[in-house]
Design an enzyme around this catalytic site. Structure first.
Site, PDB file in Angstrom:
ATOM      1  N   ASP A  53      12.880  23.522 -34.787  1.00  0.00           N
ATOM      2  CA  ASP A  53      14.090  23.602 -35.594  1.00  0.00           C
ATOM      3  C   ASP A  53      13.737  23.151 -37.015  1.00  0.00           C
ATOM      4  O   ASP A  53      12.758  22.431 -37.217  1.00  0.00           O
ATOM      5  CB  ASP A  53      15.161  22.698 -34.977  1.00  0.00           C
ATOM      6  CG  ASP A  53      16.389  22.576 -35.852  1.00  0.00           C
ATOM      7  OD1 ASP A  53      16.929  23.623 -36.245  1.00  0.00           O
ATOM      8  OD2 ASP A  53      16.788  21.440 -36.155  1.00  0.00           O
TER       9      ASP A  53
ATOM     10  N   CYS B 139       3.112   1.665   3.027  1.00  0.00           N
ATOM     11  CA  CYS B 139       4.329   0.843   2.968  1.00  0.00           C
ATOM     12  C   CYS B 139       5.418   1.585   2.203  1.00  0.00           C
ATOM     13  O   CYS B 139       6.571   1.678   2.659  1.00  0.00           O
ATOM     14  CB  CYS B 139       4.045  -0.488   2.276  1.00  0.00           C
ATOM     15  SG  CYS B 139       2.818  -1.525   3.088  1.00  0.00           S
TER      16      CYS B 139
ATOM     17  N   CYS C 152       0.836  -1.190   0.000  1.00  0.00           N
ATOM     18  CA  CYS C 152       0.000   0.000   0.000  1.00  0.00           C
ATOM     19  C   CYS C 152       0.873   1.243   0.000  1.00  0.00           C
ATOM     20  O   CYS C 152       2.097   1.165   0.117  1.00  0.00           O
ATOM     21  CB  CYS C 152      -0.934   0.003   1.211  1.00  0.00           C
ATOM     22  SG  CYS C 152      -0.041   0.143   2.779  1.00  0.00           S
TER      23      CYS C 152
END
Length: 760
Positions: free
Chosen positions: A446, A23, A20
């Site tokens: 560019d 944790c 979870c």
């Protein structure tokens, strides 16, 4: 020592045992508690991305910090063990899915009769309570063991996680029921009872049973965890599939003999054979043969690329044509495929700014919920004096509060979004890029290599000769092409390549001479041939006829390069060489405009050429004749005006501007330094991928926000309802499990993102 002198190292630690967001937060806090350590733990990838100073901390210290938090990390310093553990982890991951499936099936089979006996009075028989207890016990103990195990491990280290809430809630419901049966009189033979949704009726001195609550909640949570684990594996499938594209073996040429070897035995400089239909073993350069290469799995580009001697090829692409002999230039971790994998994994390991609030909330959520549950229990007891009602509300708070969806909201969307991008040849370098794509309002493009191919090609040819000269155009091209073969100039190479394409091998040249920047001359089949600028021929007293002179002025006015050619002292031809606009560039510019972006063409080329290219693709704003420093200055100027600027480029001269821009997008066909300076890398050279990359990034960010809204709104709304007794623990458990599945399922929708650049 100055900060610049500190040498930071980076390591990705696989973490086992996290279930979870709490944790992950606990592991992260433990790692960051070490000196000179900066760690980010990702629940979805189950990895910790750690930057540390090796003078103060070793990888063994990092592993120890994870262990002190109650989890297991794999030490990459032990390489053999590391690879073995990674393989075992993959196997264990699949095995864990099977474990969850088995626990879910068995628990469901046992829970169905418990639920029916508890909720349907006509089915209740003598001693049914004890039968329900026997059936519910393995569900609450063995079935819910994954939650109890993590909760106990966390408790040993003085922390609480989402599994703590689940474990306490399930055990509390079961423990209360056991007390009611043994000591509270609920176990009397012949008693009938029904489950009460919401507040139980008052006036009944017999305590209520919650066996069905503990069992059904366990089944719901197991179902949610199983679906969540399965979905997480699907979410990471794109990256795993990408990294699995590489060939496993190669056919190496040694002393003229072919030998089949494992890919790990291939070294830089080895020559290897690629037959039709085979994957190219590693990055290299073609030495013999020509073929069409299918790079769609790596770049998303559907059209095959023609390659021949001297062309570079990328590992994991497929040889769709003839036999090739390739010399390896990069192997292992240095290959382009490995670099792409690292970029994608780094993006998935990071944190988006939008996730920071979720992280802060998750860190304090569990203790707050435990406190709310306890307060709920006390208030109900004080106000009503009904222990059953108080217990029901407190357990419902515990179960409804588990914000697993909160911990999965961001990482699962990142997993799927970046994985889908990798499949399409769009590499999102970090989660912070998602915020930039949302805000960008100006795109600077560019020219060379981005809008155009970046390669000079023969655009047109005009030949003047006597009417009776047969095949004059072909003969002049063959002669001039033969002279230009020896030239190193890109313009000369373009003419030589056109001649080679048409005639194959060209005749040899005698008395070759080159004047740098002006032209070349030589003798071909006994004819003196000169090719170069008008001034080069004028110095030798050669003047083009009026028709060629007019053609020269028209071509130069359009911004193209002109080469005049003379044979045996007479100017007979004009060659127009130009960098061609990519066929998809005009569509790409329109796609950017459709995203409400202002498009600017920025180039170091001359104004005439720039305007010609801009007109061809539909760009109105042009800035030409700019040096690399000028490109940076333009980006800064736009930013000073309050614009959020995206810069697209491919060359070394674009790197500084890419870094300066709010969003840097590099064409993957360009220079490595440009790619390193960018935020988004477009593996293929199709400019349409710019709009696709922005659209995918915005879609991923939107998905994260929807996920977070759902997770926050769910908890904010549900906890008060549970606290006042309006939610039964069974409904709470079902809703909590469903929230995680909904969040992950919403993220998985990103797998179906379709790029416009893939459309015909």
């Amino acid at each position: 020592m100055s900060r610049a002198e500190v040498q930071q190292e980076h390591v990705d630690l696989p973490i086992a045992g996290m279930s979870c967001a709490s944790c992950a937060s606990h592991v992260e806090k433990s790692l960051n508690g070490l000196p000179s350590v900066s760690a980010v733990v990702n629940l979805a990838t189950e990895k910790a991305a750690v930057d540390f100073d090796p003078r103060h901390v070793t990888t063994a210290d990092l592993v120890g910090a994870v262990a002190s938090a109650g989890y297991r990390a794999i030490d990459p310093d032990h390489e053999a063990a590391f690879h073995q553990d990674v393989d075992e982890a993959e196997v264990a991951d699949a095995a864990w899915l099977q474990v969850l499936r088995r626990r879910l099936v068995v628990s469901t089979v046992l829970t169905v009769p418990v639920a029916l006996l508890s909720m349907v009075p006509p089915l209740q028989f003598r001693a049914w309570q004890w039968v329900a207890l026997v059936l519910a016990t393995p569900v609450v103990t063995w079935g819910a063991w994954p939650f109890h195990q993590v909760a106990w491990r966390s408790a040993r280290h003085g922390v609480a996680t989402m599994d703590t809430l689940i474990s306490i809630g399930v055990l509390a419901a079961f423990g209360w029921s056991l007390y009611a049966l043994v000591w509270g009189g609920a176990g009397e033979l012949g008693m009938t009872m029904t489950v009460h949704f919401g507040r139980p009726p008052t006036g009944d001195s017999t305590p209520a049973l919650y066996l069905e609550v503990s069992a059904i909640v366990t089944v719901f949570l197991l179902a949610g965890r199983f679906a969540e684990t399965k979905a997480k594996r699907r979410a990471g499938a794109a990256l795993r599939g990408l990294l699995a594209l590489g060939a496993k073996e190669a056919t190496v040429l040694r002393d003229g003999v072919e030998a089949r070897v494992p890919i790990d035995d291939l070294a830089v400089g080895d020559r290897f054979v690629v037959r039709p239909g085979e994957k190219i073993a590693t990055d290299g350069m073609v030495e013999q043969g020509s073929s069409a290469i299918d790079a769609s799995l790596l770049t998303g580009e559907s059209l095959p690329v023609e390659v021949g001697p001297g062309d570079e090829v990328t590992g994991a692409t497929v040889n769709a044509g003839g036999r090739l002999v390739v010399r390896a230039t990069r192997v292992g971790a240095a290959t382009r495929l490995a670099q792409i994998g690292r970029l994608v994994e780094a993006a998935q390991s990071g944190r988006a700014p939008v996730q920071r609030l979720a992280d802060r909330v998750s860190a304090v959520f569990v203790p707050v919920v435990l406190a709310i549950s306890l307060v709920t229990l006390v208030i109900w007891l004080l106000v009503t004096g009904d222990a059953t009602a108080a217990f029901t509300a407190a357990v419902a708070v515990l179960i409804i509060a588990c914000p697993c969806a909160l911990g999965l909201a961001t990482p699962t969307a990142l997993l799927v979004g970046t994985g889908r991008g990798a499949q399409l040849g769009i590499l999102i370098k970090g989660p912070e890029v998602l915020e930039s794509t949302r805000a960008v309002d100006t795109i600077v493009l560019d020219k060379t290599g981005t809008i155009t191919t970046g390669e000079m090609t023969l655009f047109d040819m005009v030949v003047v000769s006597a009417p009776d000269t047969p095949n004059a155009e072909a003969e002049v091209l063959r002669q001039v092409g033969a002279v230009e073969v020896a030239s190193e100039h890109p313009v000369g190479r373009a003419i030589a390549e056109a001649a080679r394409t048409r005639f194959g091998p060209l005749p040899s040249v005698e008395a070759f001479a080159s004047v740098a920047g002006y032209g070349v001359e030589g003798v071909v089949d006994g004819h003196t041939v000169l090719a170069g600028r008008a001034v080069f021929l004028a110095e030798r007293g050669l003047t083009p006829p009026a028709a060629l002179d007019r053609a020269r002025h028209e071509a130069e006015h359009a911004g193209r390069t002109v080469v005049l050619a003379a044979v045996d002292g007479e100017v007979v031809a004009l060659f127009v060489v130009a960098d061609r606009v990519k066929p998809t560039s005009a569509t790409a510019v329109q796609d950017l405009k459709d995203l409400r972006l202002d498009v600017i063409l920025l180039t170091g080329d001359n104004e005439v050429t720039a305007r010609t290219v801009a007109a061809a693709v539909g760009i109105d704003d042009v800035v030409a004749g700019v040096l690399p420093e000028g490109k940076v200055d333009l980006v800064r100027s736009l930013q000073a005006q309050g614009r959020v600027v995206g810069m697209v480029g491919d060359g070394v001269n674009d790197a500084a501007a890419l870094a300066q821009a709010d969003l840097g997008l590099a064409m993957g066909t360009g220079a490595d330094v440009a790619i390193e300076a960018s935020d988004l890398t477009l593996v293929r050279g199709d400019l349409r991928a710019v709009a696709d990359g922005i659209r995918l990034s915005r879609r991923t960010l939107a998905t994260i926000k929807v996920n977070l809204f759902w997770a926050f709104a769910y908890n904010v709304a549900a906890i008060p309802l549970a606290a006042v007794g309006l939610l039964n623990p069974i409904i709470a458990g079902a809703a909590m499990a469903a929230s995680s599945v909904i969040v992950v399922s919403n993220s998985l929708r990103l797998r179906h993102f379709e790029p416009r650049s893939a459309m015909p």
